[in-house]
Design a protein around this motif. Structure first.
Motif, PDB file in Angstrom:
ATOM      1  N   CYS A  50       0.203  17.367  38.119  1.00 21.33           N
ATOM      2  CA  CYS A  50       1.438  18.138  38.323  1.00 21.33           C
ATOM      3  C   CYS A  50       2.673  17.394  37.818  1.00 21.33           C
ATOM      4  CB  CYS A  50       1.611  18.483  39.798  1.00 21.33           C
ATOM      5  SG  CYS A  50       0.682  19.943  40.308  1.00 21.33           S
ATOM      6  N   THR A  51       2.720  16.088  38.059  1.00 24.99           N
ATOM      7  CA  THR A  51       3.893  15.323  37.642  1.00 24.99           C
ATOM      8  C   THR A  51       4.064  15.373  36.127  1.00 24.99           C
ATOM      9  OG1 THR A  51       3.667  13.824  39.524  1.00 24.99           O
ATOM     10  CG2 THR A  51       5.006  13.066  37.658  1.00 24.99           C
ATOM     11  N   ALA A  52       2.979  15.170  35.401  1.00 23.14           N
ATOM     12  CA  ALA A  52       3.051  15.220  33.937  1.00 23.14           C
ATOM     13  C   ALA A  52       3.360  16.628  33.450  1.00 23.14           C
ATOM     14  CB  ALA A  52       1.731  14.735  33.340  1.00 23.14           C
ATOM     15  N   ALA A  53       2.789  17.651  34.110  1.00 26.65           N
ATOM     16  CA  ALA A  53       3.039  19.029  33.699  1.00 26.65           C
ATOM     17  C   ALA A  53       4.500  19.409  33.914  1.00 26.65           C
ATOM     18  CB  ALA A  53       2.127  19.977  34.474  1.00 26.65           C
ATOM     19  N   ARG A  54       5.066  18.997  35.030  1.00 25.68           N
ATOM     20  CA  ARG A  54       6.477  19.283  35.308  1.00 25.68           C
ATOM     21  C   ARG A  54       7.370  18.582  34.287  1.00 25.68           C
ATOM     22  NH1 ARG A  54       7.780  20.774  40.796  1.00 25.68           N
ATOM     23  NH2 ARG A  54       9.686  19.541  40.610  1.00 25.68           N
ATOM     24  N   ARG A  55       7.038  17.324  33.980  1.00 22.62           N
ATOM     25  CA  ARG A  55       7.834  16.570  33.015  1.00 22.62           C
ATOM     26  C   ARG A  55       7.771  17.222  31.638  1.00 22.62           C
ATOM     27  NH1 ARG A  55       5.267  12.192  33.256  1.00 22.62           N
ATOM     28  NH2 ARG A  55       4.011  12.490  31.380  1.00 22.62           N
ATOM     29  N   ASP A  56       6.586  17.628  31.225  1.00 18.54           N
ATOM     30  CA  ASP A  56       6.443  18.272  29.917  1.00 18.54           C
ATOM     31  C   ASP A  56       7.194  19.599  29.868  1.00 18.54           C
ATOM     32  OD1 ASP A  56       4.863  16.165  29.150  1.00 18.54           O
ATOM     33  OD2 ASP A  56       2.954  17.226  29.482  1.00 18.54           O
ATOM     34  N   PHE A  57       7.156  20.355  30.948  1.00 22.80           N
ATOM     35  CA  PHE A  57       7.858  21.644  31.007  1.00 22.80           C
ATOM     36  C   PHE A  57       9.363  21.441  30.884  1.00 22.80           C
ATOM     37  CE2 PHE A  57       9.868  25.230  33.088  1.00 22.80           C
ATOM     38  CZ  PHE A  57       9.133  26.318  32.639  1.00 22.80           C
ATOM     39  N   GLU A  59      10.939  18.849  29.602  1.00 26.52           N
ATOM     40  CA  GLU A  59      11.270  18.334  28.280  1.00 26.52           C
ATOM     41  C   GLU A  59      11.231  19.436  27.222  1.00 26.52           C
ATOM     42  OE1 GLU A  59       8.596  15.155  27.512  1.00 26.52           O
ATOM     43  OE2 GLU A  59       9.658  13.689  28.765  1.00 26.52           O
ATOM     44  N   ALA A  60      10.319  20.374  27.367  1.00 25.55           N
ATOM     45  CA  ALA A  60      10.175  21.437  26.374  1.00 25.55           C
ATOM     46  C   ALA A  60      11.304  22.458  26.447  1.00 25.55           C
ATOM     47  CB  ALA A  60       8.827  22.139  26.543  1.00 25.55           C
ATOM     48  N   GLY A  62      14.263  22.145  28.645  1.00 20.30           N
ATOM     49  CA  GLY A  62      15.544  21.692  29.169  1.00 20.30           C
ATOM     50  C   GLY A  62      16.688  21.886  28.193  1.00 20.30           C
ATOM     51  N   VAL A  63      16.464  21.522  26.925  1.00 19.59           N
ATOM     52  CA  VAL A  63      17.537  21.627  25.927  1.00 19.59           C
ATOM     53  C   VAL A  63      17.912  23.076  25.641  1.00 19.59           C
ATOM     54  CG1 VAL A  63      18.171  21.149  23.529  1.00 19.59           C
ATOM     55  CG2 VAL A  63      17.055  19.383  24.897  1.00 19.59           C
ATOM     56  N   PRO A  64      16.951  23.990  25.378  1.00 18.15           N
ATOM     57  CA  PRO A  64      17.341  25.385  25.148  1.00 18.15           C
ATOM     58  C   PRO A  64      18.087  26.011  26.315  1.00 18.15           C
ATOM     59  CG  PRO A  64      15.086  25.035  24.440  1.00 18.15           C
ATOM     60  CD  PRO A  64      15.507  23.789  25.154  1.00 18.15           C
ATOM     61  N   VAL A  65      17.660  25.717  27.542  1.00 20.02           N
ATOM     62  CA  VAL A  65      18.347  26.278  28.714  1.00 20.02           C
ATOM     63  C   VAL A  65      19.754  25.706  28.830  1.00 20.02           C
ATOM     64  CG1 VAL A  65      18.342  26.346  31.238  1.00 20.02           C
ATOM     65  CG2 VAL A  65      16.235  26.797  29.975  1.00 20.02           C
ATOM     66  N   ALA A  66      19.891  24.406  28.599  1.00 18.24           N
ATOM     67  CA  ALA A  66      21.211  23.783  28.679  1.00 18.24           C
ATOM     68  C   ALA A  66      22.150  24.323  27.612  1.00 18.24           C
ATOM     69  CB  ALA A  66      21.079  22.261  28.547  1.00 18.24           C
ATOM     70  N   LEU A  67      21.651  24.517  26.402  1.00 20.19           N
ATOM     71  CA  LEU A  67      22.491  25.048  25.330  1.00 20.19           C
ATOM     72  C   LEU A  67      22.919  26.484  25.622  1.00 20.19           C
ATOM     73  CD1 LEU A  67      20.713  23.633  22.140  1.00 20.19           C
ATOM     74  CD2 LEU A  67      22.882  22.889  23.146  1.00 20.19           C
ATOM     75  N   ALA A  68      21.986  27.293  26.125  1.00 19.18           N
ATOM     76  CA  ALA A  68      22.342  28.677  26.475  1.00 19.18           C
ATOM     77  C   ALA A  68      23.382  28.701  27.588  1.00 19.18           C
ATOM     78  CB  ALA A  68      21.089  29.443  26.895  1.00 19.18           C
ATOM     79  N   GLY A  69      23.257  27.784  28.552  1.00 19.69           N
ATOM     80  CA  GLY A  69      24.248  27.701  29.620  1.00 19.69           C
ATOM     81  C   GLY A  69      25.604  27.245  29.117  1.00 19.69           C
ATOM     82  N   ALA A  70      25.607  26.254  28.219  1.00 17.41           N
ATOM     83  CA  ALA A  70      26.874  25.779  27.652  1.00 17.41           C
ATOM     84  C   ALA A  70      27.562  26.883  26.857  1.00 17.41           C
ATOM     85  CB  ALA A  70      26.615  24.561  26.768  1.00 17.41           C
ATOM     86  N   LEU A  71      26.760  27.676  26.130  1.00 18.76           N
ATOM     87  CA  LEU A  71      27.339  28.788  25.383  1.00 18.76           C
ATOM     88  C   LEU A  71      27.963  29.815  26.317  1.00 18.76           C
ATOM     89  CD1 LEU A  71      27.855  30.215  22.712  1.00 18.76           C
ATOM     90  CD2 LEU A  71      25.561  31.212  22.868  1.00 18.76           C
ATOM     91  N   LEU A  72      27.297  30.089  27.432  1.00 21.55           N
ATOM     92  CA  LEU A  72      27.861  31.029  28.401  1.00 21.55           C
ATOM     93  C   LEU A  72      29.167  30.500  28.979  1.00 21.55           C
ATOM     94  CD1 LEU A  72      27.850  33.543  30.085  1.00 21.55           C
ATOM     95  CD2 LEU A  72      26.216  32.471  31.646  1.00 21.55           C
TER      96      LEU A  72
END
Length: 330
Positions: A50-57, A59-60, A62-72
């Motif tokens: 679970c720890t590795a799966a959460r980290r991979d999720f 990392e995969a 995090g950036v798109p969600v953050a960019l979409a939030g910054a754009l909003l």
């Protein structure tokens, strides 16, 4: 007046609708990808994986969600700059105010109609984007937590709607006072940026009285902390976060059950070669610390409160504009 407002606003409306459509397609695709990944990799995962799966999720996505939030976060600023600031200054610079404001429609009614329709349009565009992003990032937010984090809180659910109304009316107000388009646009951007920076740092946490409690340092509390160490003034714990809460305490001193400071000598008693045994030993020493926070169940109260604050500021700006334009001289 409604027809005239639409005629003048149709280019901006078309651009906004096109941009929103593109963003909607992207956010729907991104949201579906995250939901499939969450169902496949996170749901039902074994403890060791679970720890590795959460980290991979994270990392995969995090950036798109953050960019979409910054754009909003930038959408209300763009609305204030390109919709609000030129609303009146355009009439003044093109000298059309002398004709428009001397017709059967009074300048107060002219401005009231424009402010009402364009404020609603600003709220609709931003609200739809916020709705799409909140749905799209739902699984990521569920996994990462931190709904109270400054950027996450400001880019989800209701509060972006209040920001949009405020930014548009701020731009219109500054344009009415400055009378020049470019200076009004620059000032609108600067003032709105200051508000967006100052609010989460100095104001938001005081909208409600925080809760202060005593937390026992057990194994679970240690797992929810970033660091535990000893300094010149005693032992401390850093980064503890209660589930779903907004932590206002970053560093806390540790105390024994009788209220005396937890010392370096006591920490040495639980230093061994096995981390799990060390944590269990530390938990058995009955240590506690003070913790100040906003509970998780206050999230929607904060959302509604901040929306009401910006709604009130927007109404105040609109009233100022309507009163000011009655005494306005070209």
């Amino acid at each position: 007046m409604i027809w005239l407002t639409w005629r003048q606003f149709r280019t901006q409306a078309t651009v906004a609708a096109g941009a929103l459509a593109v963003l909607a397609i992207y956010l729907v695709i991104l949201g579906n990808q995250m939901r499939h990944a969450y169902a496949d990799d996170i749901v039902g995962c074994l403890a060791d994986a679970c720890t590795a799966a959460r980290r991979d999720f994270e990392e995969a996505y995090g950036v798109p969600v953050a960019l979409a939030g910054a754009l909003l976060l930038g959408v209300p600023a763009l609305i204030g700059v390109f919709w609000g600031a030129p609303l009146i200054t355009r009439e003044l610079e093109e000298k059309t105010d002398r004709m428009v404001w001397n017709q059967s429609v009074t300048r107060t009614r002219w401005l009231a109609v424009k402010l009402t329709l364009l404020t609603l349009a600003s709220m609709a565009v931003t609200g739809l984007y916020s709705l799409l992003l909140t749905w799209s990032a739902g699984r990521y937010d569920q996994l990462a937590g931190g709904r109270f984090a400054a950027m996450t809180f400001a880019a989800r659910n209701l509060v972006p709607i209040g920001y949009a109304a405020f930014a548009f009316l701020l731009g219109a107000t500054i344009g009415l006072l400055v009378r020049r388009t470019l200076p009004a646009m620059a000032l609108t951007l600067a003032v709105f940026a200051v508000v967006q920076i100052v609010l989460p740092i100095t104001v938001r946490q005081h909208l409600m009285t925080p809760v202060t409690t005593t937390v026992r340092l057990d194994v679970e509390a240690m797992g929810r902390s970033d660091f535990m160490g000893v300094g010149p003034d005693g032992a401390r714990i850093d980064g503890y976060t209660m589930p779903g809460a907004w932590s206002l305490t970053t560093t806390s001193k540790l105390y024994n059950a009788d209220g005396t400071p937890y010392t370096a000598a006591q920490t040495e008693q639980c230093h061994g070669s096995n981390q799990q045994e060390d944590m269990a030993c530390t938990a058995a020493q009955n240590i506690h610390f003070s913790y100040t926070y906003h509970p998780a169940d206050r999230y929607w109260r904060f959302q509604w409160t901040e929306l009401a604050v910006f709604g009130g500021l927007s109404l105040a700006l609109a009233a100022f504009c309507l009163l000011r334009i009655r005494r306005y001289s070209s």
